[in-house]
Design a protein around this motif. Sequence first.
Motif, PDB file in Angstrom:
ATOM      1  N   ILE B  78      23.989  -8.445 -27.692  1.00  8.67           N
ATOM      2  CA  ILE B  78      23.257  -9.644 -28.097  1.00  8.67           C
ATOM      3  C   ILE B  78      21.786  -9.294 -28.236  1.00  8.67           C
ATOM      4  O   ILE B  78      21.176  -8.793 -27.296  1.00  8.67           O
ATOM      5  N   ILE B  80      17.980 -10.778 -29.375  1.00  9.60           N
ATOM      6  CA  ILE B  80      17.273 -12.041 -29.570  1.00  9.60           C
ATOM      7  C   ILE B  80      15.972 -11.766 -30.319  1.00  9.60           C
ATOM      8  O   ILE B  80      15.170 -10.937 -29.896  1.00  9.60           O
ATOM      9  N   SER B 104      19.920 -12.885 -22.402  1.00 10.73           N
ATOM     10  CA  SER B 104      20.960 -12.211 -23.182  1.00 10.73           C
ATOM     11  C   SER B 104      22.074 -11.713 -22.266  1.00 10.73           C
ATOM     12  O   SER B 104      23.242 -11.717 -22.648  1.00 10.73           O
ATOM     13  N   LYS B 108      25.914 -12.913 -22.563  1.00  9.08           N
ATOM     14  CA  LYS B 108      26.950 -11.895 -22.721  1.00  9.08           C
ATOM     15  C   LYS B 108      28.083 -12.164 -21.741  1.00  9.08           C
ATOM     16  O   LYS B 108      29.249 -12.187 -22.103  1.00  9.08           O
TER      17      LYS B 108
END
Lengths: 292, 246, 311
Positions: B78, B80, B104, B108
């Motif tokens: 992930i 951002i 994140s 996850k």
Amino acid sequence: MVLSTAEKSYIYESLSGENTLRTDSRKYNEFRPLKAACSFVPNCNGSSRVYTADGIECITSVKAKVVKTKDLANLIAVEVDIEGQRDNSALCLDLSALLQRSLVNNFDYEILRLTDKYYFQIYVDVLILSVPGDFKNSSYTLYSLLSLISMGSYLALKSCKLPLLTSTTNDREIEEEPSFADDWELATDLIPESSEFQPVLVFVVGLVGSNVIIDPSLDEEQVLENGVCIGYSQGNIVPPIQSVALSTVDGKPFDRKTLAKATGLVKEIGQPVTQALDAILSEEVDEYGSVF
Amino acid sequence: MSRLELYSPEGLRVDGRRWNELRRFECRTNTHPHAADGSAYVQQGNSKILCLVKGPMEHGANLAAGTKLDANGPVLSITINYPPFAANDRKKRQKNDRRLQEISIILKRCFMKTIVLKNYSRTVIDISLTVLAMDGGLLACFCNAITLALIDAGISLYDYVSAISIGLFDQTPLLDMNTLEESDLSFVTIGVVGDSDKLNLMLCEDKIPLDKLERLISLGIEGCHRVKQLMDHQMRVAGQELQERQ
Amino acid sequence: MVRDYDISNNERQFVLQALEQNVRLDGRKLLEMRDVDIFVSPDEYGYVEISLGKTKVACRVTAEIAKPYEDRPFDGIFQISTEISPICSPFFESGLTSGGKQSNDEVLISRLIEKAVRRSGALDLESLCIIAGSKCWSIRADLHFLNYDGNFIDISSIAVMVALLHFRKPDMEIDGNNVILFDQDQRNPVPLSILHIPLCFTFQFYNPNDDEENIKGNLNNELILLDASLIEERLSLGSMTLTINKNKELCQLVKSGGLNIDASLIMNCCQHASNLVDDLTKKINSVLKHDAHLRENPLEKELQVVNQRDT
């Protein structure tokens, strides 16, 4: 996609021939389809989104802040961020510097002036989203994004709205901080309609043989002999005019005539491109700005 | 803004909502059909989030070198993007911002329990989140956007995960906080799976009296179910459109 | 190179089946904590060692005078450093070999401690201000992880709080723009102003059923246990850390994904933690009281030292 020698040779021959035949049957002065929208980020003064058919997306925002300064060249700050690249990578810094310089050199600072001492500082932030895998894993460089970025910043600057100044513009005697109207309905455009000024647009032109092509595609970039970026503003060619590497194999010398052809091409398409962008500006975005 | 103005004695909040009202919730899926396998756009009030999902695939471009593929499920990555213009005041964030890293990781772990793992062994799913504008509810918006984008990418989930933030003003819980409220009041973000009362994620970073927590959670669960309905409705509309096109 | 902690299938099944029968490897009940052992340094201020079963950390608090942050001229500075070195266990990498990139666990641990102690305002930062905008105390807590047997978060919060409570900063006087510091012999050093004692409790979740039951079903019989040891931590399917003080204020709560847990079970966990926090706070206070008592009566302290040698 890596092309074979035969393919390269075929594309090169057809591009550099008399009629400039391009792989996707475009004319030498034709862009690939682009879509754009603006004013959809509520907490920015101006914003735009430009995206290509293959998914590259450029989101640009303009934020303004009141500063007290005498140094006009610092009033515009540009930052380019590309997804998947560190923000201090050479490419991001290069693109930021190039765009910043071209804006700074061709800007009408009168529109940023509030009073004798106070100016608007403009922050242009560019975010490139979803770069196709082809770009990442091969010899292409991302400098061809420059024209996309400059269109994004053109739209964002043109759509930039500022609160209405209510205090006097002449404060030679009194040190007064500028004050603004609370009502956003009264907001004025950063670039008033009456103004002649247009933010600079930068076009990337590919050079092949004695021919020039606008907006080279990935296949074409592999056979180009060189690339140049050329600025355009208000019907004139403006700096920067400089060579950019479009792939790691180009960079052959080119002659004066080809460069003249390239500037001619930019002069020719500058007007229609500006018109197309201005048409997007006049399109209404609904209140909740669902441009997605 | 003084604390008192956040919730008027008549029961109205700064943006004119009542305590249990959501902000306008808009979502779209398949917004970037060429750029990713699944994409979604979520708008809660003035917060706007884009989410692109690539995968399941064999290799992830954004995967740290040396990450091993998992035989029992996918590897989620992930990222951002929080560009400097997203907040009201322009602020540059570092790539390794601790708060974003934490968020994140939380996301996850949350989705590793929601994706049907056994269908995606030895694959990578790449999720990239972009904040276009932030006006409160960061984690909640992220969570809703990922759910929609995963569905759009055709990745099998057990159920929707919907999230919302709830704040506390004295005795009153306030649903779906905006930035003004977030900066002055304590708030909790909760994520709920489907129509159940089960919490998948929960994050609270400020002081909250323990005896108020229950009320916050129960209001939050209600809000999450509402968000889930809105997302489900949008998915069904999208499905309908797809069917008509064929 | 990080070594993964591999657990054999037999071991995994043994532990999980035992948990289903409410038995843990070390004989505890599911919601029972290990004994907390607090050692405060008798010779200096601000050094403590805490052990929780085999997990052990040391914390040292130091103070210096610094310039406050520009945006917060009236506040002092408080930093907590939590770098996990491979000393405590080969599962962690040192900052040098991993290129400064922290693992997921490390990020979570340091963020949690940060939020639990710093953001909850346990230390009164305004009281650290000396001259607004130019001088303030900068307090630094260095956590050293000595041995790892699960549950670093809870023990770290105890360590930092005990160390802060134990620490004394030198007394001082302000003379215009000059600050005069007094040595320990001249004037008694002064304690920090601690507003409340937030303590962390970490719960681990296990699922005796399959995933589908967890998400769709309503059995709600997920196993919840407190203060997991290393092997339990590795087998856990989700965790939740909450920080609470004895005023029954929740300072921070993170349930980072993992197993889906019914809201009522989460409320039970919070209630349980709020009971535990009273005992733990009492224990911390009594240890510190004992230490203060010994400092006031040096003779007794010496006698104690003699006694310790005898045994």
